[in-house]
Design an enzyme around this catalytic site. Structure first.
Site, PDB file in Angstrom:
ATOM      1  N   ASP A  21       0.826  -1.209   0.000  1.00  7.25           N
ATOM      2  CA  ASP A  21       0.000   0.000   0.000  1.00  7.25           C
ATOM      3  C   ASP A  21       0.864   1.264   0.000  1.00  7.25           C
ATOM      4  OD1 ASP A  21      -2.359   1.383  -0.061  1.00  7.25           O
ATOM      5  OD2 ASP A  21      -2.776   1.194   2.079  1.00  7.25           O
ATOM      6  N   TRP A  26       2.937   8.011  -2.144  1.00 11.42           N
ATOM      7  CA  TRP A  26       4.382   8.151  -2.385  1.00 11.42           C
ATOM      8  C   TRP A  26       4.614   9.042  -3.613  1.00 11.42           C
ATOM      9  CZ3 TRP A  26       7.715   6.951  -6.403  1.00 11.42           C
ATOM     10  CH2 TRP A  26       9.082   6.926  -6.094  1.00 11.42           C
ATOM     11  N   HIS A  38       2.838   3.440  -8.897  1.00 12.53           N
ATOM     12  CA  HIS A  38       2.638   2.016  -9.213  1.00 12.53           C
ATOM     13  C   HIS A  38       3.850   1.468  -9.968  1.00 12.53           C
ATOM     14  CE1 HIS A  38      -1.322   2.375  -7.656  1.00 12.53           C
ATOM     15  NE2 HIS A  38      -1.840   3.013  -8.688  1.00 12.53           N
ATOM     16  N   LEU A 132      10.870 -20.423  -4.549  1.00 12.04           N
ATOM     17  CA  LEU A 132       9.814 -19.566  -3.994  1.00 12.04           C
ATOM     18  C   LEU A 132       8.502 -19.682  -4.787  1.00 12.04           C
ATOM     19  CD1 LEU A 132       8.959 -17.125  -2.114  1.00 12.04           C
ATOM     20  CD2 LEU A 132       9.752 -15.639  -3.953  1.00 12.04           C
TER      21      LEU A 132
HETATM   22  C1  IPE Z   1      -5.460  -2.743  -0.500  1.00 10.25           C
HETATM   23  O1  IPE Z   1      -5.087  -1.406  -0.656  1.00 10.25           O
HETATM   24  C2  IPE Z   1      -5.410  -3.451  -1.805  1.00 10.25           C
HETATM   25  C3  IPE Z   1      -4.089  -3.632  -2.402  1.00 10.25           C
HETATM   26  C4  IPE Z   1      -2.940  -3.304  -1.865  1.00 10.25           C
HETATM   27  C5  IPE Z   1      -4.088  -4.259  -3.694  1.00 10.25           C
HETATM   28  P1  IPE Z   1      -6.171  -0.254  -0.827  1.00 10.25           P
HETATM   29  O2  IPE Z   1      -5.410   1.025  -0.875  1.00 10.25           O
HETATM   30  O3  IPE Z   1      -7.050  -0.545  -1.974  1.00 10.25           O
HETATM   31  O4  IPE Z   1      -7.003  -0.387   0.522  1.00 10.25           O
HETATM   32  P2  IPE Z   1      -7.898   0.674   1.290  1.00 10.25           P
HETATM   33  O5  IPE Z   1      -8.898   1.188   0.297  1.00 10.25           O
HETATM   34  O6  IPE Z   1      -6.991   1.761   1.764  1.00 10.25           O
HETATM   35  O7  IPE Z   1      -8.491  -0.081   2.429  1.00 10.25           O
HETATM   36  C1  IPE Z   2      -1.359   0.273  -3.455  1.00 12.27           C
HETATM   37  O1  IPE Z   2      -1.159   1.640  -3.446  1.00 12.27           O
HETATM   38  C2  IPE Z   2      -1.534  -0.279  -4.856  1.00 12.27           C
HETATM   39  C3  IPE Z   2      -2.897  -0.723  -5.186  1.00 12.27           C
HETATM   40  C4  IPE Z   2      -3.908  -0.729  -4.372  1.00 12.27           C
HETATM   41  C5  IPE Z   2      -3.110  -1.207  -6.526  1.00 12.27           C
HETATM   42  P1  IPE Z   2      -2.376   2.654  -3.503  1.00 12.27           P
HETATM   43  O2  IPE Z   2      -2.687   2.923  -4.942  1.00 12.27           O
HETATM   44  O3  IPE Z   2      -3.504   2.179  -2.694  1.00 12.27           O
HETATM   45  O4  IPE Z   2      -1.738   3.950  -2.847  1.00 12.27           O
HETATM   46  P2  IPE Z   2      -2.423   4.914  -1.792  1.00 12.27           P
HETATM   47  O5  IPE Z   2      -2.881   4.069  -0.663  1.00 12.27           O
HETATM   48  O6  IPE Z   2      -3.544   5.607  -2.492  1.00 12.27           O
HETATM   49  O7  IPE Z   2      -1.327   5.850  -1.386  1.00 12.27           O
HETATM   50 MG    MG Z   3      -4.021   2.388  -0.731  1.00  9.10          MG
END
Ligand code: IPE
Ligand code: IPE
Ligand code: MG
Length: 253
Positions: A21, A26, A38, A132
């Site tokens: 996450d 970032w 990403h 792995l």
């Molecule tokens: C959880 O992250 C899903 C993934 C890392 C793929 P999200 O950013 O989607 O989760 P919430 O919405 O903060 O709970």
């Molecule tokens: C995790 O990072 C990646 C996915 C959920 C695909 P986020 O895209 O949720 O990044 P934040 O949480 O918005 O910073």
């Molecule tokens: Mg997120």
């Protein structure tokens, strides 16, 4: 380096699950678009996979895209799917060489066809690998998985393949997407959020949870070592008392 030396190689978790996450935040902090985050996150995936392989950890599950993530802006969803295809294409040879076997959990059919094709190829190419096990959770949510399992169990019961009285924890596990893998012993979530967000709800029953404030694109092997060291300092009691654990009292069944 010091942290690595402090890690007991005989007490490593067999299965680590990660909620990657913080990519968006970032990127925003750097004045960039979320998608940039990403892209940079892929480098962390690489480092995580290589480090787990080096340490001899047999299972690594990465939450890459949740069922709920389909509700993000269309451009971001498309960018993530494109990134997935390109990354698999680029990395599959190295995965093969590094003896990594790829698996996918989640609603596979809901992914764009090109993703399905690329993932199927990568699974095939790495199928004979014995190092792995890299499990990608894509279009995955635990409530979806558990509901699907319940539906399949009901269908098998109606078809006479199983009896309702046969349904127990062991049988239920067999109907989950993760049937072939042991339950995670350590779950890491990055970027300071303290929630599970529909990830492996059933399988994480006794996992140790570790929350890192570091955003995923900045997560490096050193951070993984810190998580592992923290994990090894915990006492996993599984419902028993501390004294029982320390004296290795035989399990009551
Ligand atoms: C959880 O992250 C899903 C993934 C890392 C793929 P999200 O950013 O989607 O989760 P919430 O919405 O903060 O709970
Ligand atoms: C995790 O990072 C990646 C996915 C959920 C695909 P986020 O895209 O949720 O990044 P934040 O949480 O918005 O910073
Ligand atoms: Mg997120």
């Amino acid at each position: 380096m010091e942290v690595l030396q402090a890690i007991d190689r005989n007490k490593l978790p067999k299965h680590i699950a990660v909620i990657m996450d913080g990519n968006g935040r970032w990127a925003k902090e750097r004045g960039e678009d979320r998608v940039y985050g990403h892209h940079e996150g892929v480098l962390s995936v690489r480092e995580m996979v290589n480090t787990c392989a080096e340490l001899g950890i047999p299972y690594l599950t990465l939450y890459a895209f949740s069922t709920e993530n389909w509700n993000r802006p269309k451009e971001e969803v498309n960018a993530l799917m494109e990134l997935l295809v390109n990354t698999i294409r680029k990395e599959v040879d190295e995965l093969k060489q590094n003896n990594v076997r790829m698996h996918v959990i989640g609603d596979f059919e809901s992914l764009p066809e090109i993703c399905q094709k690329e993932l199927n190829e990568a699974k095939e190419i790495t199928a004979m690998n014995t190092g792995l096990n890299l499990i990608l959770a894509l279009s995955y949510s635990s409530q979806w998985e558990i509901t699907e399992a319940a539906r399949k169990i009901a269908m098998d019961a109606v078809a006479g393949k199983i009896k309702p009285e046969d349904i127990n924890d062991g049988l239920f596990h067999q109907y989950l997407n993760t049937a072939a893998f042991p339950d995670p012993e350590l779950m890491i979530r990055t970027s300071g959020e303290h929630r599970i967000s529909n990830f492996l709800l059933y399988q994480l029953a006794y996992a140790e949870l570790y929350f890192s404030p570091v955003h995923w694109p900045a997560f490096r092997k050193q951070h993984l070592y810190e998580a592992l060291l923290n994990y090894q300092q915990r006492e996993r009691r599984f419902g028993k008392t501390s004294e029982q654990i320390q004296t290795n009292t035989p399990q009551h069944v």
